[in-house]
Design a protein around this motif. Structure first.
Motif, short mmCIF file in Angstrom:
data_model
loop_
_atom_site.label_atom_id
_atom_site.label_comp_id
_atom_site.label_asym_id
_atom_site.label_seq_id
_atom_site.Cartn_x
_atom_site.Cartn_y
_atom_site.Cartn_z
N GLY A 243 18.94 -23.59 -16.24
CA GLY A 243 17.99 -22.50 -16.05
C GLY A 243 18.64 -21.14 -16.30
O GLY A 243 18.08 -20.27 -16.96
N LEU A 244 19.84 -20.98 -15.76
CA LEU A 244 20.60 -19.74 -15.92
C LEU A 244 20.86 -19.46 -17.39
O LEU A 244 20.67 -18.33 -17.87
CB LEU A 244 21.94 -19.92 -15.22
N MET A 245 21.30 -20.52 -18.12
CA MET A 245 21.62 -20.38 -19.52
C MET A 245 20.37 -20.00 -20.32
O MET A 245 20.42 -19.13 -21.20
CB MET A 245 22.16 -21.72 -20.02
N LEU A 246 19.25 -20.66 -20.00
CA LEU A 246 17.98 -20.37 -20.68
C LEU A 246 17.59 -18.91 -20.47
O LEU A 246 17.19 -18.21 -21.40
CB LEU A 246 16.87 -21.29 -20.16
N LEU A 247 17.72 -18.44 -19.23
CA LEU A 247 17.33 -17.07 -18.88
C LEU A 247 18.22 -16.06 -19.58
O LEU A 247 17.73 -15.08 -20.18
CB LEU A 247 17.41 -16.90 -17.37
N LEU A 248 19.54 -16.30 -19.54
CA LEU A 248 20.48 -15.39 -20.20
C LEU A 248 20.23 -15.35 -21.71
O LEU A 248 20.14 -14.26 -22.30
CB LEU A 248 21.92 -15.83 -19.93
N ALA A 249 20.09 -16.55 -22.31
CA ALA A 249 19.87 -16.63 -23.75
C ALA A 249 18.59 -15.91 -24.14
O ALA A 249 18.55 -15.17 -25.13
CB ALA A 249 19.82 -18.08 -24.19
N SER A 250 17.53 -16.11 -23.35
CA SER A 250 16.24 -15.48 -23.66
C SER A 250 16.35 -13.96 -23.56
O SER A 250 15.81 -13.24 -24.41
CB SER A 250 15.17 -15.96 -22.68
N GLY B 271 26.98 8.26 -25.97
CA GLY B 271 25.61 7.92 -26.32
C GLY B 271 25.48 6.46 -26.71
O GLY B 271 25.88 6.08 -27.80
N VAL B 272 24.97 5.61 -25.79
CA VAL B 272 24.76 4.19 -26.12
C VAL B 272 23.33 3.80 -25.81
O VAL B 272 22.64 4.48 -25.03
CB VAL B 272 25.72 3.27 -25.32
N ASP B 273 22.92 2.71 -26.40
CA ASP B 273 21.56 2.21 -26.16
C ASP B 273 21.53 1.51 -24.81
O ASP B 273 22.10 0.44 -24.63
CB ASP B 273 21.17 1.24 -27.29
N LEU B 274 20.83 2.13 -23.88
CA LEU B 274 20.76 1.59 -22.52
C LEU B 274 20.21 0.17 -22.51
O LEU B 274 20.69 -0.69 -21.78
CB LEU B 274 19.86 2.50 -21.66
N ARG B 275 19.22 -0.06 -23.37
CA ARG B 275 18.55 -1.36 -23.35
C ARG B 275 19.50 -2.52 -23.61
O ARG B 275 19.49 -3.51 -22.89
CB ARG B 275 17.43 -1.39 -24.40
N ILE B 276 20.31 -2.38 -24.63
CA ILE B 276 21.25 -3.45 -24.97
C ILE B 276 22.22 -3.69 -23.82
O ILE B 276 22.46 -4.83 -23.42
CB ILE B 276 22.04 -3.12 -26.25
N LEU B 277 22.73 -2.63 -23.28
CA LEU B 277 23.74 -2.76 -22.23
C LEU B 277 23.15 -3.32 -20.94
O LEU B 277 23.86 -3.91 -20.13
CB LEU B 277 24.39 -1.40 -21.95
N ARG B 278 21.84 -3.15 -20.77
CA ARG B 278 21.20 -3.63 -19.55
C ARG B 278 21.30 -5.16 -19.43
O ARG B 278 21.28 -5.71 -18.33
CB ARG B 278 19.73 -3.22 -19.54
N ILE B 279 21.42 -5.80 -20.57
CA ILE B 279 21.54 -7.27 -20.58
C ILE B 279 22.73 -7.72 -19.73
O ILE B 279 22.68 -8.73 -19.05
CB ILE B 279 21.73 -7.78 -22.02
N LEU B 280 23.78 -6.89 -19.78
CA LEU B 280 25.01 -7.25 -19.07
C LEU B 280 24.76 -7.45 -17.58
O LEU B 280 25.50 -8.17 -16.91
CB LEU B 280 26.07 -6.17 -19.29
N ARG B 281 23.73 -6.77 -17.06
CA ARG B 281 23.45 -6.90 -15.63
C ARG B 281 23.18 -8.36 -15.27
O ARG B 281 23.46 -8.80 -14.16
CB ARG B 281 22.26 -6.05 -15.24
N LEU B 282 22.63 -9.09 -16.22
CA LEU B 282 22.30 -10.50 -15.97
C LEU B 282 23.54 -11.34 -15.68
O LEU B 282 23.45 -12.40 -15.08
CB LEU B 282 21.57 -11.08 -17.18
N PHE B 283 24.69 -10.83 -16.10
CA PHE B 283 25.94 -11.56 -15.81
C PHE B 283 26.12 -11.73 -14.31
O PHE B 283 26.76 -12.67 -13.85
CB PHE B 283 27.14 -10.82 -16.39
N ARG B 284 25.53 -10.81 -13.56
CA ARG B 284 25.62 -10.90 -12.12
C ARG B 284 25.09 -12.21 -11.59
O ARG B 284 25.49 -12.71 -10.54
CB ARG B 284 24.80 -9.75 -11.50
#
Lengths: 275, 275, 275, 275
Positions: A163-170, B114-127
């Protein structure tokens, strides 16, 4: 009260030799199988009027049978949980009883509240699960259930990580492909459709990335999908082997205890036992 | 200094009974889960203005919480590595701390560069990965990690051979299909997309060979893909079984040492011990 | 002659400490990797003229290096097979030497016969296989090779049965679908493309049955494909476990032989040994 | 009668050294393989008239050979089941004899009843299965057959549960997608095509859900498909391991029985045996 006890025995899985019980067992299974056939047939369009009528009559008959069976099972519940309180409640909330209730409830609901009979009719198929209780498959099903229970923690972890992988990938894919294909990757939830199709290697071909970086991510997810198949395969393999070696261990210990005690050693020069 | 030590205990995984620690633990996990929800919701188009504002406020609050948490964790790092030098640095470069930093950095970066906030926001999911540290999944995750570590060499070899196979297949396929479908197989790197889709058996259906020899190669690669699934499945299976048998071995040896010493043998005719 | 022996040592896999050997080892690996890069880059269209020229020069240099290496390896062959006859021939027909030859031959062939250089250039990629000889992956590769060799008979049987199944499925499907889709199922050989795509569960989606009975057969083949994945997974799993248990057995026996001999038993009442 | 016995020996799998038997064995296998080739070739369109004629003649010859072989096998049946009654009947209803009959019957049927020769010709391919009886693959096939037989109950349960899952998924999907795509999901039986393609992760891409809830169900089924691959992989893995450990156990017990009896213990002070 003798009759109620006898009724309970008949409804329960038939002992070999108990003809009445076996007949009832196979009778109910037949009704279930016929019901599945009826559900399948009634999904076809342009059925002749006579067949529609026949299906409708069969519907009433089988609901009557299932309702009677459910009622009798509840009535004989005290014999299922002898010496324990709230036997009726215990039975009603049991998993198998819930499935049985789901099979008849859809018929009665429209009389009480307005629901779509068609959707609820699907629930009748749950009855099919009861076939698993059939004698001949019992050992294998039991072993499999034991293996799944024993490996529950690992399987849950696998499901969770999937589930985690699916969510991250998406999430990542949404940001990559959204501008290139806004209709196919409109938001993260919709992108899950791509993620599942890729990770499970189904690959319908309706949604796939067209950007370079999207293809790289898709490839990585597809390759991880191989690991995803390998993980549960490994878990279940080791689970089966563990179960088998435990059985063999138990069999060995049993055979050890059945062994006759060793002949006592006697010192030949004085005729007395050594040890 | 007592407070700093107590703070460390609270931030670390809560012992059962340490209410404050458990509350903080679940509190942070809740913020993480809510953040995931926020990322998902904000990926949808045409959100009402009010919801957008709400998400923005929630963004500020959670960044504040995460920044505070990160700061406190760094401050209490000396208790994490007692008696060792460079405790702060040790913590900051640790894997979990890097993930935590990735979760808050994207917010502060736009103020600096100056970076694209949207792309970097993905990193939050690493949490989300931190959820794995939760108590209830610990045993299974630990065992799995042990198996993967134990089979690391084999898994790396499999990955390496898979990469090799993909590269070889792509190179050969490029020469075969390039003239027939120059748009689908323009170069070896682009052909990797076909190779991955075939070897992992995803088969989206956007790229496939049309020449006879290309189809033969595609079929061979697809069949090798089956072996590719079998190989990690076998590796992980044997890894699990090895881990389990080691555990059982350890348990057996432990039980052996607990055994009482065997009664000494005494020769019955002279009353002295034999051996 | 000392120099020739030294040259052999340098060309062979470097012992740790033998700097010259390690340098040559990594040097050749670097040339191989760079060649792969060159093959990939030259597959792109519209390369700038300068890059094309550079690739061409690199081509000449690496062929020179590979030719020199091949020549030296042949020259030092007597040290590879000490005390055995036909050492040169032995080396030339060895698997690794054939691969090395395949990597340089395509360059010289056009001077002798008229062949398409592009197709033959693919063979250079075979050199990549030599990377497997690298030290750090050796143990895992060796174990895997041992497992595959040990299970060779079972794997061959699986391959044979897979081929059989593909042929049978194609033959039957041809007769079923040929009249409905003569362009997709024109003959049994072409139908193999569908059979492989279905059995391996790739499912590109370019060829699939449209008749009812064809769909039934396709479904059966797809389900059998699951068994096909399970079979090699099981074979390789058991192969790994067998290999591991053998290793443990060997380690145990070794440790047993290292055990000090048991103290001899002496009858306490006469001072002489028993047994 | 000697001749009949000798004929039986020749037709049966050849002992190494029995030249006639080996020749007949390989001769019949060659005819089978050539027949397969003929079936494949005759599936191509626009064959030259000469080739068609050649195939027709080859057809007559091979039918003659197969008929003769079948007749002789029936005639020598009493030696296959020595000392048992109804030997001829026993042989005729045996599995291998049925396959042999299927290979020749299609040729004779048109003389009796009007059937499509083309369809029945497929049955000749069943003969290919006899190749499995070849010596060199025997051990592996035997072990595999033993494993499948030993795990029959588990495999049947898996097949049964797979069927159940397909039926349930199709029924539910029909009610979900029927209104959105009445041409792709016209009834429950037709929806099985989607269910199989998804559960086996083939995913041709001709049928897939477009509604949100349909996609969720499709994703769940695809993920369950991974478990479906893992289950038989685990069953077969444990089956192989069980078979191997049994063999080793048998080998160990054998070697134990071959051990020379332990030297008898003699009491050193009186010269008599102890025990």
């Amino acid at each position: 009260m003798i009759q109620r006890k006898r009724l309970f025995e008949i409804l329960e899985r038939g002992m070999p030799g108990d003809t009445a019980s076996v007949v009832v067992d196979y009778g109910i299974i037949s009704v279930i199988v016929l019901n599945i056939g009826a559900v399948i047939i009634s999904s076809f369009n342009d059925l002749p009027a006579l067949l529609k009528q026949g299906l409708s009559i069969f519907e009433y008959i089988s609901i009557a049978i299932f309702t009677l069976e459910y009622g009798l099972r509840v009535w004989t519940a005290p014999y299922k949980y002898p010496g324990r309180r709230f036997a009726y409640l215990r039975y009603i909330v049991s998993f198998m009883a819930m499935i049985d209730l789901c099979a008849i409830l859809p018929f009665y609901l429209p009389f009480i509240v307005g629901v779509d009979l068609r959707i609820l009719r699907i629930l009748r198929l749950f009855r099919l699960l009861r076939i698993l209780k059939l004698n001949r498959y019992n050992n294998a099903v039991e072993l499999m259930a034991k293996v799944f229970t024993g490996e529950k923690e690992k399987i849950l972890t696998t499901v969770f990580m999937t589930g985690l992988m699916l969510l991250l990938a998406s999430s990542v894919m949404y940001y990559i492909e959204n501008t290139a294909q806004p209709d196919k990757f409109p938001n993260i939830i919709a992108t899950l459709w791509w993620a599942v199709a890729t990770l499970t290697t189904v690959g319908y071909g309706d949604v796939y990335p067209i950007t370079h970086i999207g293809k790289v991510l898709s490839g990585v997810i597809a390759l991880l999908g191989i690991g995803l198949v390998a993980l549960p395969a490994g878990i279940i393999s080791s689970g089966f082997i563990k179960a088998i070696s435990r059985e063999e261990q138990a069999a060995k210990e049993e055979s050890l205890q059945e062994k006759p005690p060793e002949a006592k050693r006697v010192c030949p020069h004085c005729g007395k036992e050594i040890e």
